[in-house]
Each structure stands twice: as C-alpha cells, then as structure tokens.
Design a protein around this motif. Structure first.
Motif, PDB file in Angstrom:
ATOM      1  N   THR A  62       8.551 -17.624  44.646  1.00 55.42           N
ATOM      2  CA  THR A  62       9.731 -18.315  44.124  1.00 55.42           C
ATOM      3  C   THR A  62       9.610 -18.534  42.627  1.00 55.42           C
ATOM      4  OG1 THR A  62      10.057 -19.449  46.242  1.00 55.42           O
ATOM      5  CG2 THR A  62      11.119 -20.418  44.312  1.00 55.42           C
ATOM      6  N   TRP A  63       8.436 -18.904  42.178  1.00 54.71           N
ATOM      7  CA  TRP A  63       8.193 -19.142  40.755  1.00 54.71           C
ATOM      8  C   TRP A  63       8.388 -17.854  39.955  1.00 54.71           C
ATOM      9  CZ3 TRP A  63       2.944 -21.407  38.587  1.00 54.71           C
ATOM     10  CH2 TRP A  63       3.143 -21.831  37.272  1.00 54.71           C
ATOM     11  N   GLN A  64       7.838 -16.760  40.464  1.00 57.99           N
ATOM     12  CA  GLN A  64       7.983 -15.485  39.771  1.00 57.99           C
ATOM     13  C   GLN A  64       9.448 -15.085  39.657  1.00 57.99           C
ATOM     14  OE1 GLN A  64       5.878 -12.288  41.650  1.00 57.99           O
ATOM     15  NE2 GLN A  64       6.541 -10.765  40.184  1.00 57.99           N
ATOM     16  N   GLU A  65      10.217 -15.258  40.722  1.00 57.62           N
ATOM     17  CA  GLU A  65      11.629 -14.905  40.685  1.00 57.62           C
ATOM     18  C   GLU A  65      12.400 -15.835  39.750  1.00 57.62           C
ATOM     19  OE1 GLU A  65      14.995 -12.866  41.150  1.00 57.62           O
ATOM     20  OE2 GLU A  65      12.981 -12.279  41.821  1.00 57.62           O
ATOM     21  N   ALA A  66      12.020 -17.123  39.714  1.00 58.66           N
ATOM     22  CA  ALA A  66      12.679 -18.066  38.809  1.00 58.66           C
ATOM     23  C   ALA A  66      12.433 -17.685  37.352  1.00 58.66           C
ATOM     24  CB  ALA A  66      12.176 -19.485  39.084  1.00 58.66           C
ATOM     25  N   LEU A  67      11.222 -17.233  37.031  1.00 56.18           N
ATOM     26  CA  LEU A  67      10.922 -16.796  35.669  1.00 56.18           C
ATOM     27  C   LEU A  67      11.757 -15.573  35.301  1.00 56.18           C
ATOM     28  CD1 LEU A  67       7.026 -17.189  35.632  1.00 56.18           C
ATOM     29  CD2 LEU A  67       8.680 -18.584  34.384  1.00 56.18           C
ATOM     30  N   ARG A  68      11.953 -14.658  36.244  1.00 53.49           N
ATOM     31  CA  ARG A  68      12.771 -13.472  35.972  1.00 53.49           C
ATOM     32  C   ARG A  68      14.214 -13.862  35.664  1.00 53.49           C
ATOM     33  NH1 ARG A  68      10.548  -8.581  37.441  1.00 53.49           N
ATOM     34  NH2 ARG A  68       8.549  -8.684  38.538  1.00 53.49           N
ATOM     35  N   ARG A  69      14.713 -14.857  36.395  1.00 53.38           N
ATOM     36  CA  ARG A  69      16.109 -15.261  36.179  1.00 53.38           C
ATOM     37  C   ARG A  69      16.302 -15.971  34.848  1.00 53.38           C
ATOM     38  NH1 ARG A  69      16.480 -16.277  41.919  1.00 53.38           N
ATOM     39  NH2 ARG A  69      15.737 -18.388  41.589  1.00 53.38           N
ATOM     40  N   LEU A  70      15.222 -16.488  34.266  1.00 54.66           N
ATOM     41  CA  LEU A  70      15.331 -17.174  32.976  1.00 54.66           C
ATOM     42  C   LEU A  70      15.536 -16.200  31.819  1.00 54.66           C
ATOM     43  CD1 LEU A  70      12.597 -19.960  33.171  1.00 54.66           C
ATOM     44  CD2 LEU A  70      15.070 -20.268  33.146  1.00 54.66           C
ATOM     45  N   ALA A  71      15.252 -14.931  32.039  1.00 52.73           N
ATOM     46  CA  ALA A  71      15.383 -13.950  30.963  1.00 52.73           C
ATOM     47  C   ALA A  71      16.831 -13.889  30.474  1.00 52.73           C
ATOM     48  CB  ALA A  71      14.935 -12.582  31.459  1.00 52.73           C
ATOM     49  N   PRO A  72      17.055 -13.567  29.188  1.00 51.22           N
ATOM     50  CA  PRO A  72      18.419 -13.450  28.669  1.00 51.22           C
ATOM     51  C   PRO A  72      19.262 -12.529  29.556  1.00 51.22           C
ATOM     52  CG  PRO A  72      16.847 -13.302  26.883  1.00 51.22           C
ATOM     53  CD  PRO A  72      16.037 -13.334  28.148  1.00 51.22           C
ATOM     54  N   CYS A  73      20.538 -12.911  29.721  1.00 50.24           N
ATOM     55  CA  CYS A  73      21.455 -12.313  30.706  1.00 50.24           C
ATOM     56  C   CYS A  73      21.332 -10.794  30.782  1.00 50.24           C
ATOM     57  CB  CYS A  73      22.890 -12.706  30.381  1.00 50.24           C
ATOM     58  SG  CYS A  73      23.116 -14.482  30.250  1.00 50.24           S
ATOM     59  N   THR A  74      20.601 -10.306  31.760  1.00 55.13           N
ATOM     60  CA  THR A  74      20.395  -8.868  32.018  1.00 55.13           C
ATOM     61  C   THR A  74      20.095  -8.094  30.746  1.00 55.13           C
ATOM     62  OG1 THR A  74      22.748  -8.328  31.830  1.00 55.13           O
ATOM     63  CG2 THR A  74      21.928  -8.949  34.006  1.00 55.13           C
ATOM     64  N   GLN A  75      19.529  -8.812  29.761  1.00 58.09           N
ATOM     65  CA  GLN A  75      19.118  -8.222  28.480  1.00 58.09           C
ATOM     66  C   GLN A  75      20.297  -7.794  27.609  1.00 58.09           C
ATOM     67  OE1 GLN A  75      16.023  -8.900  28.546  1.00 58.09           O
ATOM     68  NE2 GLN A  75      16.182  -9.181  30.737  1.00 58.09           N
ATOM     69  N   THR A  81      13.607  -4.442  33.509  1.00 62.72           N
ATOM     70  CA  THR A  81      12.808  -5.511  34.100  1.00 62.72           C
ATOM     71  C   THR A  81      12.458  -6.539  33.042  1.00 62.72           C
ATOM     72  OG1 THR A  81      11.864  -3.967  35.690  1.00 62.72           O
ATOM     73  CG2 THR A  81      10.700  -6.045  35.354  1.00 62.72           C
ATOM     74  N   PRO A  82      12.703  -7.833  33.280  1.00 63.21           N
ATOM     75  CA  PRO A  82      12.347  -8.854  32.290  1.00 63.21           C
ATOM     76  C   PRO A  82      10.854  -8.842  31.997  1.00 63.21           C
ATOM     77  CG  PRO A  82      13.800  -9.762  33.971  1.00 63.21           C
ATOM     78  CD  PRO A  82      13.398  -8.407  34.446  1.00 63.21           C
ATOM     79  N   ALA A  83      10.507  -9.005  30.739  1.00 63.83           N
ATOM     80  CA  ALA A  83       9.112  -9.041  30.310  1.00 63.83           C
ATOM     81  C   ALA A  83       8.681 -10.494  30.190  1.00 63.83           C
ATOM     82  CB  ALA A  83       8.949  -8.322  28.973  1.00 63.83           C
ATOM     83  N   ILE A  84       7.705 -10.906  30.994  1.00 60.60           N
ATOM     84  CA  ILE A  84       7.263 -12.290  31.082  1.00 60.60           C
ATOM     85  C   ILE A  84       5.810 -12.367  30.643  1.00 60.60           C
ATOM     86  CG2 ILE A  84       6.988 -14.280  32.623  1.00 60.60           C
ATOM     87  CD1 ILE A  84       9.039 -12.882  34.486  1.00 60.60           C
ATOM     88  N   ALA A  85       5.447 -13.422  29.928  1.00 62.71           N
ATOM     89  CA  ALA A  85       4.069 -13.606  29.479  1.00 62.71           C
ATOM     90  C   ALA A  85       3.694 -15.083  29.565  1.00 62.71           C
ATOM     91  CB  ALA A  85       3.895 -13.109  28.048  1.00 62.71           C
ATOM     92  N   LEU A  86       2.438 -15.333  29.875  1.00 64.27           N
ATOM     93  CA  LEU A  86       1.891 -16.692  29.883  1.00 64.27           C
ATOM     94  C   LEU A  86       1.217 -16.929  28.545  1.00 64.27           C
ATOM     95  CD1 LEU A  86       0.021 -18.501  32.735  1.00 64.27           C
ATOM     96  CD2 LEU A  86      -0.948 -18.506  30.449  1.00 64.27           C
TER      97      LEU A  86
END
Length: 329
Positions: free
Chosen positions: A49-62, A72-77
C-alpha cells in the motif's frame, strides 16, 4: 489498566518502520514454525500500500513535467547517510518499496527539476521519501550549513516537479502542546470524542495549568511545547536538577507542555547482564504503530515495533520486539 494511550505522534520521518520490517524478516527466517502455528498476519500488505501511495504522489502522469504519459514514477528515499543511527533501516526500506536510496549529494536540481546523478547520466526523480530533518533539506532556503540537503529542492517542490513526503513542515503535528488541544478540537471539528486518546497533557501557558503542575511536580514529564523530544521527568532528577528544571518552567511557562508520567506496560525480556542474566525479566515497552495514507483513507500496519525502555528513556535503535497480530484477532 487495559487502556491504550498515545504518547506522541511522529509525522516527520516515522522512524522505526524499517526496523519493524527487518525484525519480521529475520524472525520469520529463524522461527518459521512459530509463524505457521500462530498464523501471524503479514506486514507485506502495508508496504504494498505504501509503495502504491508513493507512486500516486508523482506529478500527474508526468504530463505536468513535460514527460511522456505512462512513464513509471521515479521514487527515491532521501537519507542523511551512514552517520544516521537509522542507516540500517534506511538500507532495508528501498528493497521493499522498490525505490532508490540517495543522499543529498546524489541529487541535483537544475531549472526546478530534480535528477539523480548516475554513471549513465542524470535520471529524473518524481517523489522523495524524506528521511532527514526538514530544516536540513534545502541549504538555499532553510539551514544554510546543511551538508545533507539538496540545493533548490524546495523550489522544485513548489514548481510541482518533485513531491516530498512527508512534506517539510509536517513536524508541526509533533508539537507536544498540541496534544492538550486534541480532545476539544475533535469535539469541535468532528462532534465526537477521540477514538484513541493521548496521555493527559497540559500546555503550561493555559490558565491554571502551571499551578496544577506545581502542586504535583513529580507527576509530570516536562517537554518543550513545540519540540517533540523526550523531555524530562522531574521524579527522575536529583533535587538540584529538579529545582533548576522547575525554575525554567516557571520563568517561561508558555514554552512548556507537561505530560502525565504514566507507567508503561511490561513484557518479558531476556536479561543480558547482572544477577538475572540469561533469564526472562519484565521490562517496560512502548509500542510504535505505523500508518500510511492510500489516497482515500489511513491504513495501519498489522504489526509494529515494541521498543524496550531502560532507565534513560525509550530506546531508539536498541532492544526492540516484533509485534504480531494473529489472523483470528
């Protein structure tokens, strides 16, 4: 007494979630038969759920960033690095969240767009999972001496090209004095009582609060009103230290919050030193729970991290216990 009470809210970096995941992974490998027999609920759904929530935070479909839709949204810690006491946990989280692990020096922000420096060139970053203090995140706008932040990051966040979570400023919800107002706020805003109440808390700037604390000084833990640190329990100080603490509180009461010093629950722990070494002894524990917002509602991890306390206060990264929620409960 059988009631649950909230000691504090952690909204800056939610430290400990990586330890909860590592505790579960290691314990399941060492004691697999116990997990099968007890039917322990897994932690995996929470991280999915957390991973999917982070993906949805990305700017609107780029599209807002001028990129091709459907990428695919690029996510980093974003970590402070190996000097952090939570470094081990920071290394484990990217594996379960499918994201990159970066430090401030790994990111550059030309023209309000964030990129990760790699051997293959610059790669965009859409979402940063923040694991550093909010004041240190951008040396151009906040703490000028920060060596772990990213110059220009807040400008990129304002432009909407990078999302930061939890956003700098979310630490305001950690202010100890806020707990004193939550019961009344809940009634005013929602028309109901808190479903999970806080430990009784007073903001000492309120009328009568300081006098109440002065009548029973040993009954309270003194905490800076706006700083979510551990604070000091007057009963645990020598007489001189107690007098000095109370003098500071009386001089500027509005800068302090008083939290009732309640005894913690206990759980059996293996003693490693002293006459009881090698045997089980009762030790105070504090349970840390984790929540993630999935875009519609809050989802709780079906487990958590039980932190074993010692005389100095809650252990941040020392002795901890895996928390099981059984399938039938």
């Amino acid at each position: 007494d059988g009631a649950w009470r909230v000691l504090a809210d952690r909204t800056v970096t939610a430290g400990g979630v990586g330890y909860a995941q590592e505790n579960r992974r290691l314990l399941a490998r060492v004691l697999p038969e116990a997990f099968r027999a007890m039917q322990v609920r897994p932690l995996t759904p929470f991280f999915d759920t957390w991973q999917e929530a982070l993906r949805r935070l990305a700017p609107c479909t780029q599209q807002a960033a001028g990129l091709e839709p459907g990428l695919t949204p690029a996510i980093a810690l974003l970590t402070p690095g190996t000097a952090s006491p939570l470094w081990i946990a920071h290394m484990s989280l990217p594996r379960v969240l499918s994201c990159a692990l970066v430090g401030g020096g790994d990111i550059t922000v030309p023209s309000t767009r964030g990129f990760i420096k790699t051997l293959r060139g610059l790669q965009r970053v859409d979402v940063l999972l923040r694991r550093i203090d909010g004041r240190m995140i951008d040396p151009l706008e906040l703490e000028a001496g920060s060596l772990i932040g990213v110059p220009g990051l807040l400008d990129a966040a304002r432009a909407g090209s990078v999302r930061i979570t939890n956003h700098p400023g979310s630490g305001a919800a950690e202010a100890p004095a806020l707990a004193a107002f939550l019961p009344a706020l809940c009634h005013r805003l929602r028309g109901e009582a808190l479903r999970l109440g806080s430990v009784p808390t007073l903001w000492l700037g309120a009328p009568g609060a300081l006098a109440l604390v002065q009548r029973q000084p040993l009954h309270w833990r003194m905490r800076p009103a706006l700083d979510g640190g551990g604070g000091q329990v007057a009963a645990g100080l020598p007489p001189a230290g107690r007098a000095e603490l109370m003098a500071r509180v009386i001089a500027r009461p509005w800068e302090w919050a008083a939290t009732e010093a309640m005894p913690a629950s206990v759980a059996p722990c293996l003693a490693t030193e002293g006459p009881a070494a090698g045997s089980l002894v009762p030790r105070p524990v504090v349970l840390r729970l984790f929540l993630v917002h999935d875009g519609r509602t809050w989802q709780a991890m079906q487990g958590g991290l039980a932190r074993v306390e010692d005389g100095a206060g809650p252990a941040v990264s020392g002795i901890s216990k895996d928390v099981w929620v059984l399938a039938e409960e």
